[in-house]
Design a protein around this motif. Structure first.
Motif, mmCIF file in Angstrom:
data_model
loop_
_atom_site.group_PDB
_atom_site.id
_atom_site.type_symbol
_atom_site.label_atom_id
_atom_site.label_comp_id
_atom_site.label_asym_id
_atom_site.label_seq_id
_atom_site.Cartn_x
_atom_site.Cartn_y
_atom_site.Cartn_z
ATOM 1 N N PHE A 153 0.805 -1.210 0.000
ATOM 2 C CA PHE A 153 0.000 0.000 0.000
ATOM 3 C C PHE A 153 0.846 1.272 0.000
ATOM 4 O O PHE A 153 0.323 2.355 0.114
ATOM 5 C CB PHE A 153 -0.934 0.010 1.212
ATOM 6 N N LYS A 154 2.155 1.129 -0.128
ATOM 7 C CA LYS A 154 3.042 2.292 -0.199
ATOM 8 C C LYS A 154 2.881 3.207 1.008
ATOM 9 O O LYS A 154 2.964 4.428 0.904
ATOM 10 C CB LYS A 154 2.788 3.081 -1.494
ATOM 11 N N LEU A 155 2.646 2.630 2.151
ATOM 12 C CA LEU A 155 2.601 3.376 3.398
ATOM 13 C C LEU A 155 3.816 2.972 4.222
ATOM 14 O O LEU A 155 4.172 1.791 4.260
ATOM 15 C CB LEU A 155 1.329 3.052 4.193
ATOM 16 N N PRO A 156 4.459 3.913 4.881
ATOM 17 C CA PRO A 156 5.624 3.555 5.696
ATOM 18 C C PRO A 156 5.222 2.681 6.871
ATOM 19 O O PRO A 156 4.162 2.872 7.477
ATOM 20 C CB PRO A 156 6.154 4.914 6.170
ATOM 21 N N ASP A 157 6.061 1.701 7.178
ATOM 22 C CA ASP A 157 5.825 0.821 8.319
ATOM 23 C C ASP A 157 4.452 0.152 8.251
ATOM 24 O O ASP A 157 3.726 0.075 9.245
ATOM 25 C CB ASP A 157 5.941 1.599 9.639
ATOM 26 N N PHE A 158 4.091 -0.347 7.072
ATOM 27 C CA PHE A 158 2.780 -0.949 6.881
ATOM 28 C C PHE A 158 2.899 -2.203 6.040
ATOM 29 O O PHE A 158 3.578 -2.220 5.017
ATOM 30 C CB PHE A 158 1.839 0.041 6.183
ATOM 31 N N PRO A 190 3.149 -12.899 20.409
ATOM 32 C CA PRO A 190 1.776 -13.422 20.498
ATOM 33 C C PRO A 190 0.761 -12.342 20.134
ATOM 34 O O PRO A 190 0.992 -11.149 20.370
ATOM 35 C CB PRO A 190 1.650 -13.820 21.971
ATOM 36 N N ILE A 191 -0.336 -12.766 19.571
ATOM 37 C CA ILE A 191 -1.471 -11.877 19.345
ATOM 38 C C ILE A 191 -2.499 -12.179 20.426
ATOM 39 O O ILE A 191 -3.028 -13.287 20.502
ATOM 40 C CB ILE A 191 -2.089 -12.087 17.951
ATOM 41 N N ASN A 194 5.187 -6.432 21.152
ATOM 42 C CA ASN A 194 5.607 -5.629 20.006
ATOM 43 C C ASN A 194 4.733 -4.388 19.955
ATOM 44 O O ASN A 194 3.518 -4.473 20.159
ATOM 45 C CB ASN A 194 5.463 -6.444 18.714
ATOM 46 N N GLU A 195 5.329 -3.228 19.696
ATOM 47 C CA GLU A 195 4.576 -1.982 19.719
ATOM 48 C C GLU A 195 3.826 -1.713 18.418
ATOM 49 O O GLU A 195 3.062 -0.746 18.328
ATOM 50 C CB GLU A 195 5.515 -0.806 20.018
ATOM 51 N N LEU A 196 4.023 -2.531 17.401
ATOM 52 C CA LEU A 196 3.304 -2.334 16.150
ATOM 53 C C LEU A 196 1.799 -2.505 16.359
ATOM 54 O O LEU A 196 1.358 -3.309 17.172
ATOM 55 C CB LEU A 196 3.781 -3.324 15.090
ATOM 56 N N LEU A 249 -4.548 -9.828 7.517
ATOM 57 C CA LEU A 249 -3.846 -9.241 8.654
ATOM 58 C C LEU A 249 -3.060 -8.039 8.151
ATOM 59 O O LEU A 249 -2.373 -8.128 7.131
ATOM 60 C CB LEU A 249 -2.890 -10.262 9.267
ATOM 61 N N ALA A 250 -3.182 -6.913 8.854
ATOM 62 C CA ALA A 250 -2.389 -5.727 8.532
ATOM 63 C C ALA A 250 -1.615 -5.301 9.768
ATOM 64 O O ALA A 250 -2.112 -5.390 10.892
ATOM 65 C CB ALA A 250 -3.271 -4.586 8.050
ATOM 66 N N ILE A 251 -0.397 -4.828 9.540
ATOM 67 C CA ILE A 251 0.520 -4.424 10.604
ATOM 68 C C ILE A 251 1.085 -3.056 10.253
ATOM 69 O O ILE A 251 1.444 -2.809 9.098
ATOM 70 C CB ILE A 251 1.665 -5.443 10.745
#
Length: 222
Positions: A21-26, A78-79, A92-94, A107-109
């Protein structure tokens, strides 16, 4: 306005698709429900109890499909879930967001708050349009109302996951006010208003042969 999407890369070995999606950190990843072996998915000890609490076989498979995507994206956390049901990485802070249909899991991160939704194109959102859309939203697209109504539902689902406000009215408190289509991508602007809360949202919608896919983020991000 979001940057344009680039080519979809089909990763046949891992049996999932990644969308840039051309988004940083995505990162956005999509999986067919039948394209992985649930028995081979590695999960963390903290997730075992959550899995066992699901008695429905379909829900178990969705749970494992999300972890399969997590593993393929090399996320080592873990989720878990807040009391509201909202997912989060425990180590994880994402940020992350999850969506699934009868045939697909996504799933999107990201390094900023996000909300995603996927909807299969055979879903008829026109049947419930008056429950979630205002008259001024319906007429933002008149050339293909059936497609637009599904996109609008998909967008509002993604927005709902993004803002995390309980008891949010899709019809009265989420308002999509602009729609623009460029090179196969639909861009929406929306506002969420509940009490003193006021959020301006951008949404981007893409489609495959089977799906409508929406990503929502706060206008100030990233």
């Amino acid at each position: 306005m979001f940057a344009h999407l680039c080519t979809i890369f089909k990763l046949s070995i891992e049996m999932y698709d990644r969308f840039n999606f051309k988004l940083p950190d995505f990162q956005f990843a999509l999986l067919s429900s039948d394209a992985f072996d649930p028995g081979a998915v590695v999960i963390y000890p903290e997730e075992i109890e959550l899995l066992n609490a699901r008695s429905n076989p379909k829900r178990k498979k969705e749970f494992l499909g999300v972890r399969h995507l997590r593993n393929q994206l090399k996320i080592t956390s873990p989720i878990l879930y807040h009391s509201s049901g909202r997912p989060y990485f425990s180590t994880n802070e994402l940020a992350l967001s999850i969506s699934h249909t009868k045939d697909f899991i996504a799933l999107a991160i990201a390094g900023f708050p996000i909300g995603i939704d996927i909807e299969q194109k055979d879903r008829d959102a026109a049947r419930i349009i008056n429950k979630f859309a205002r008259e001024d939203e319906k007429v933002l697209c008149t050339d293909n109302p059936k497609e637009w109504y599904l996109q609008l539902w998909c967008a509002k689902e993604a927005i709902y996951k993004l803002v995390g406000i309980e008891n949010l009215s899709f019809k009265n408190e989420i308002r999509v006010h602009t729609r623009q289509k460029e090179e196969g991508t639909t861009f929406l602007s929306a506002i969420v208003q509940q009490g003193t809360q006021n959020h301006h949202i951008d949404v981007q919608i893409r489609e495959t042969s089977d799906l409508q896919m929406a990503v929502a983020l706060f206008k100030a991000a990233p």
